[in-house]
Design a protein around this motif. Structure first.
Motif, mmCIF file in Angstrom:
data_model
loop_
_atom_site.group_PDB
_atom_site.id
_atom_site.type_symbol
_atom_site.label_atom_id
_atom_site.label_comp_id
_atom_site.label_asym_id
_atom_site.label_seq_id
_atom_site.Cartn_x
_atom_site.Cartn_y
_atom_site.Cartn_z
ATOM 1 N N ALA A 118 -2.796 -5.198 13.983
ATOM 2 C CA ALA A 118 -3.117 -4.489 12.750
ATOM 3 C C ALA A 118 -1.840 -3.937 12.138
ATOM 4 N N THR A 119 -1.790 -3.899 10.841
ATOM 5 C CA THR A 119 -0.645 -3.319 10.150
ATOM 6 C C THR A 119 -0.973 -1.879 9.800
ATOM 7 N N ARG A 163 -13.894 -5.687 12.739
ATOM 8 C CA ARG A 163 -14.731 -5.088 11.703
ATOM 9 C C ARG A 163 -16.136 -4.914 12.274
ATOM 10 N N PRO A 164 -16.926 -4.053 11.669
ATOM 11 C CA PRO A 164 -18.282 -3.828 12.190
ATOM 12 C C PRO A 164 -19.031 -5.146 12.391
ATOM 13 N N GLY A 165 -19.709 -5.233 13.505
ATOM 14 C CA GLY A 165 -20.443 -6.430 13.852
ATOM 15 C C GLY A 165 -19.643 -7.404 14.696
ATOM 16 N N GLN A 166 -18.319 -7.212 14.761
ATOM 17 C CA GLN A 166 -17.477 -8.104 15.552
ATOM 18 C C GLN A 166 -16.602 -7.364 16.555
ATOM 19 N N THR A 167 -16.558 -6.053 16.490
ATOM 20 C CA THR A 167 -15.644 -5.315 17.371
ATOM 21 C C THR A 167 -15.958 -5.526 18.848
ATOM 22 N N GLY A 168 -17.230 -5.629 19.198
ATOM 23 C CA GLY A 168 -17.584 -5.875 20.591
ATOM 24 C C GLY A 168 -17.083 -7.231 21.060
ATOM 25 N N SER A 169 -17.264 -8.241 20.231
ATOM 26 C CA SER A 169 -16.782 -9.577 20.578
ATOM 27 C C SER A 169 -15.268 -9.601 20.651
ATOM 28 N N PRO A 210 -10.517 -2.669 27.595
ATOM 29 C CA PRO A 210 -9.403 -2.037 26.886
ATOM 30 C C PRO A 210 -9.693 -1.898 25.390
ATOM 31 N N ALA A 211 -9.139 -0.873 24.798
ATOM 32 C CA ALA A 211 -9.294 -0.628 23.363
ATOM 33 C C ALA A 211 -8.652 -1.762 22.558
ATOM 34 N N THR A 212 -9.207 -2.024 21.396
ATOM 35 C CA THR A 212 -8.671 -3.063 20.517
ATOM 36 C C THR A 212 -8.344 -2.507 19.135
ATOM 37 N N THR A 213 -8.193 -1.202 19.038
ATOM 38 C CA THR A 213 -7.922 -0.595 17.733
ATOM 39 C C THR A 213 -6.594 -1.053 17.142
ATOM 40 N N HIS A 214 -5.692 -1.547 17.978
ATOM 41 C CA HIS A 214 -4.389 -2.038 17.519
ATOM 42 C C HIS A 214 -4.459 -3.456 16.951
ATOM 43 N N LEU A 215 -5.627 -4.083 17.034
ATOM 44 C CA LEU A 215 -5.770 -5.460 16.569
ATOM 45 C C LEU A 215 -6.500 -5.538 15.238
ATOM 46 N N ALA A 216 -6.050 -6.439 14.392
ATOM 47 C CA ALA A 216 -6.763 -6.758 13.152
ATOM 48 C C ALA A 216 -7.757 -7.873 13.413
ATOM 49 N N ALA A 217 -7.388 -8.778 14.323
ATOM 50 C CA ALA A 217 -8.229 -9.933 14.619
ATOM 51 C C ALA A 217 -7.711 -10.636 15.866
ATOM 52 N N LEU A 218 -8.460 -11.641 16.252
ATOM 53 C CA LEU A 218 -8.103 -12.511 17.358
ATOM 54 C C LEU A 218 -8.428 -13.927 16.892
ATOM 55 N N GLN A 219 -7.503 -14.842 17.095
ATOM 56 C CA GLN A 219 -7.719 -16.231 16.696
ATOM 57 C C GLN A 219 -7.846 -17.095 17.939
#
Length: 108
Positions: free
Chosen positions: A105-106, A35-41, A11-20
């Motif tokens: 994400a805001t 952010r680049p380098g972490q979007t796949g994770s 599923p897309a994660t464009t709606h997320l700023a992060a995951l904790q």
């Protein structure tokens, strides 16, 4: 299936700023940012949590290692190079589960 192909199925994660990731006490132990380098994770961990009741269980961690495909072998060969995979390696061998908090994400 290689990692790039797997990502296309998640599923897309464009709606997320992060995951904790939270420990048993609810303390944040890691953050994966969109952010680049972490979007796949971010996509992998979010999909795993969605499938496992909002947690990364040992079973989820083992599945995540399969999803990382060729990157899992590279992580085994070069410990520390892929911290998000290294974390799953350790968690897949343990008994603990870790809660996932999604940070939306805001629109700023």
């Amino acid at each position: 299936m290689n990692f790039a192909d797997r990502l296309k199925q998640l599923p897309a994660t464009t709606h997320l700023a992060a995951l904790q990731l939270l420990d048993a006490r609810g303390q944040v132990i890691a953050t994966i940012e969109n952010r680049p380098g972490q979007t796949g994770s971010l996509a992998v961990y979010a999909a795993l949590a969605a499938q496992h009741g909002g947690q990364i269980t040992p079973e989820a961690a083992a599945l995540g290692l399969q999803w990382y495909a060729e990157h899992t072998a590279d992580a085994h060969a070069h410990p520390g190079k892929h911290p998000n995979i290294d974390r799953l390696v350790a968690w897949a061998q343990g008994l603990a589960s870790y809660r996932v908090r999604l940070v939306e994400a805001t629109g700023d």
